[in-house]
Design an enzyme around this catalytic site. Sequence first.
Site, PDB file in Angstrom:
ATOM      1  N   ASP A 123      -3.410   7.102  14.986  1.00 26.86           N
ATOM      2  CA  ASP A 123      -4.725   6.750  15.516  1.00 26.86           C
ATOM      3  C   ASP A 123      -5.767   7.514  14.718  1.00 26.86           C
ATOM      4  OD1 ASP A 123      -3.714   5.080  17.528  1.00 26.86           O
ATOM      5  OD2 ASP A 123      -3.547   6.717  18.961  1.00 26.86           O
ATOM      6  N   ASP A 142      -5.017  -1.358  18.027  1.00 29.71           N
ATOM      7  CA  ASP A 142      -5.614  -1.237  19.362  1.00 29.71           C
ATOM      8  C   ASP A 142      -6.878  -2.080  19.466  1.00 29.71           C
ATOM      9  OD1 ASP A 142      -3.639   0.679  19.874  1.00 29.71           O
ATOM     10  OD2 ASP A 142      -4.972   2.348  19.393  1.00 29.71           O
TER      11      ASP A 142
END
Length: 166
Positions: A123, A142
């Site tokens: 991330d 995401d």
Amino acid sequence: MKFTKRTIYILLVIIITIAIDQISKIWTRANVIKGSTSEIIGDFFTLHNVENKGAFLGMGSELNDTLRIILLLVLPVVVLAFVLRHILKDKTLDNLSLFAFSSIIGGGIANVFDRIAYGSVTDFWHIDLGGVFRTGIFNIADLFVTTGMIVLVIASFRKKKTEKEA
């Protein structure tokens, strides 16, 4: 499987989603120091390199290995396969819904791939609009999953409105 324009559209959206996500993660792993924070637009938009062993916002990262494999690998693969099967068979879905479902599938596959290949998901983006709107640290997959969900809700409302008018 018969490759119609519709099937090719679905597969292209999935493949492009996975490709964009994986390229962004490869770049992040190669160019951003793990655990670092870099300002892109002040404190509002920052770049990180965080390895997430869990799901959304790290949920499930403390689970034992067996549960984590079941909940973060096996279950998502089964669900993604069922959703893909559904959109390939349901010819009544409009292009907006197909895009939404395909984006969700592509993002899901990209994150599952990371869990298999690296044991975690990379991330790297964070948004903080002064406390008015704040995200966790997230990635392109995401973003595609979230965008797909929002588009799916919009498509659903549009479909209901059209049915009401008819």
